[in-house]
Design a protein around this motif. Structure first.
Motif, mmCIF file in Angstrom:
data_model
loop_
_atom_site.group_PDB
_atom_site.id
_atom_site.type_symbol
_atom_site.label_atom_id
_atom_site.label_comp_id
_atom_site.label_asym_id
_atom_site.label_seq_id
_atom_site.Cartn_x
_atom_site.Cartn_y
_atom_site.Cartn_z
ATOM 1 N N ARG A 96 -6.504 14.761 0.329
ATOM 2 C CA ARG A 96 -5.318 14.241 -0.370
ATOM 3 C C ARG A 96 -4.590 15.392 -1.093
ATOM 4 O O ARG A 96 -3.368 15.450 -1.095
ATOM 5 C CB ARG A 96 -5.731 13.178 -1.389
ATOM 6 N N GLY B 65 0.820 -1.211 0.000
ATOM 7 C CA GLY B 65 0.000 0.000 0.000
ATOM 8 C C GLY B 65 0.852 1.259 0.000
ATOM 9 O O GLY B 65 2.083 1.222 -0.122
ATOM 10 N N TYR B 66 0.166 2.387 0.179
ATOM 11 C CA TYR B 66 0.777 3.718 0.177
ATOM 12 C C TYR B 66 1.076 4.163 1.597
ATOM 13 O O TYR B 66 0.204 3.992 2.457
ATOM 14 C CB TYR B 66 -0.193 4.708 -0.477
ATOM 15 N N HIS C 52 -4.161 -1.648 10.304
ATOM 16 C CA HIS C 52 -4.108 -1.564 8.843
ATOM 17 C C HIS C 52 -2.919 -2.334 8.253
ATOM 18 O O HIS C 52 -2.807 -2.437 7.044
ATOM 19 C CB HIS C 52 -4.019 -0.069 8.466
ATOM 20 N N MET D 24 0.287 9.910 9.624
ATOM 21 C CA MET D 24 -0.256 8.588 9.307
ATOM 22 C C MET D 24 0.181 7.486 10.263
ATOM 23 O O MET D 24 -0.612 6.582 10.573
ATOM 24 C CB MET D 24 0.183 8.248 7.873
ATOM 25 N N TYR E 231 -6.226 -1.107 -4.797
ATOM 26 C CA TYR E 231 -6.776 -0.258 -5.871
ATOM 27 C C TYR E 231 -6.066 -0.594 -7.192
ATOM 28 O O TYR E 231 -6.681 -0.628 -8.261
ATOM 29 C CB TYR E 231 -6.598 1.244 -5.573
ATOM 30 N N SER F 102 -4.390 -2.393 0.534
ATOM 31 C CA SER F 102 -4.858 -1.008 0.538
ATOM 32 C C SER F 102 -4.701 -0.360 -0.844
ATOM 33 O O SER F 102 -5.352 -0.788 -1.786
ATOM 34 C CB SER F 102 -4.149 -0.237 1.646
ATOM 35 N N MET F 103 -3.797 0.614 -1.021
ATOM 36 C CA MET F 103 -3.612 1.192 -2.358
ATOM 37 C C MET F 103 -3.204 0.096 -3.354
ATOM 38 O O MET F 103 -3.584 0.142 -4.525
ATOM 39 C CB MET F 103 -2.574 2.306 -2.292
HETATM 40 C C1 MLT Z 1 -2.832 2.668 1.987
HETATM 41 O O1 MLT Z 1 -2.483 2.088 3.040
HETATM 42 O O2 MLT Z 1 -2.482 2.252 0.886
HETATM 43 C C2 MLT Z 1 -3.641 3.926 2.087
HETATM 44 O O3 MLT Z 1 -4.009 4.159 3.400
HETATM 45 C C3 MLT Z 1 -4.827 3.870 1.208
HETATM 46 C C4 MLT Z 1 -5.612 5.134 1.175
HETATM 47 O O4 MLT Z 1 -5.120 6.178 1.640
HETATM 48 O O5 MLT Z 1 -6.746 5.114 0.659
#
Ligand code: MLT
Length: 263
Positions: A127, A23-24, A237, A146, A93, A89-90
């Motif tokens: 964002r 993820g990000y 997470h 974060m 996506y 997470s990302m």
């Molecule tokens: C992630 O962990 O990739 C992010 O929290 C995803 C997000 O910000 O939507």
């Protein structure tokens, strides 16, 4: 359309290819325990996505489609025709974007602490604001805001995994963070894809995830025809770091079933 870039990656083991997308704003090293723990039976590939880790971080917007094309180019270069592709997470996506582009490349899907829905207007605005702040003040803006929310509540600040994640975020270049933030903000709704996913799906969530609540994962799992839902206890997470053995085992059980049912 951006030209796919050559991604940095690590690879371990032989067998059914398993691609783990972070993820990000992390990198492929978050999967170290899973890579090791699965590699006696599986070929586990963990790339650094565009803008992260040791992959290049050009200026610009990294839409999920562009990131997915980078992963497809990596699969081509490794001669991987089909893989179990799992996104955190990302990375989830990006997995949805990959599914749109090339469903035939999937043997199975893993959706880990992720969601199919797009950003709300408020999240999108947030964002863009964060992107401006990172442009001015660097990656520490994201590390500070974060890090505490990534872990289950009451995780001590001096836990090595907290320090590990803070360092990863601080080392993620501002151009990578900004490009990804803008790309995530622009991502499409993927909920309409869920009922069409006709291969095995693992939905894995942490019971204490403060970023994408477990209820979202549960709802997502009910929309997929063949989903295995696993809730990792005492994890936020980042279950791959917070409960690494339980997470590895859940992925392994799922992959073993995929292999068995495909003969
Ligand atoms: C992630 O962990 O990739 C992010 O929290 C995803 C997000 O910000 O939507």
């Amino acid at each position: 359309m951006a030209i796919p870039m050559t991604l940095h990656y690590t690879e371990q083991g032989q067998g059914l290819p398993v691609v783990l997308l972070h993820g990000y704003p992390f990198n492929g090293t978050i999967w170290q325990t899973q890579q090791q723990g699965l590699s006696d039976k599986y070929r586990v590939i963990a790339p650094d996505l565009r803008g992260h880790g040791q992959s290049p971080a050009p200026e610009g917007v990294y839409d999920m489609d562009t990131m997915a094309r980078d992963v497809l180019a990596l699969l081509d270069s490794l001669e991987v025709e089909k893989a179990a592709i799992m996104g955190h997470s990302m990375g989830g996506y990006v997995t949805f974007a990959l599914w749109r582009l090339a469903p035939a490349r999937f043997a199975a899907i893993g959706l880990i602490c992720t969601q199919a829905s797009p950003d709300s207007d408020d999240t999108r605005k947030g964002r863009y604001k964060t992107a401006e702040n990172v442009f001015t003040d660097g990656s520490q803006v994201v590390a500070q805001a974060m890090t505490p929310r990534l872990f289950a509540p009451n995780t001590p600040e001096d836990e090595p995994i907290v320090e590990q994640i803070r360092t990863i975020i601080l080392n993620t270049r501002p151009s990578g963070i900004i490009g990804t933030l803008k790309g995530m903000a622009a991502r499409p709704d993927s909920t309409d894809l869920l009922p069409e996913i006709n291969i095995p799906v693992l939905v894995l969530t942490g019971d204490k995830d403060q970023i994408i609540p477990p209820q979202k994962a549960e709802k997502m799992a009910t929309s997929v025809p063949s989903a295995t839902l696993v809730t990792i206890e005492s994890a936020g997470h980042l279950p791959m770091l917070e409960q690494p053995q339980a997470t590895t085992l859940a992925i392994r059980n799922f992959l073993d079933e995929v292999e068995q049912s495909s003969g």
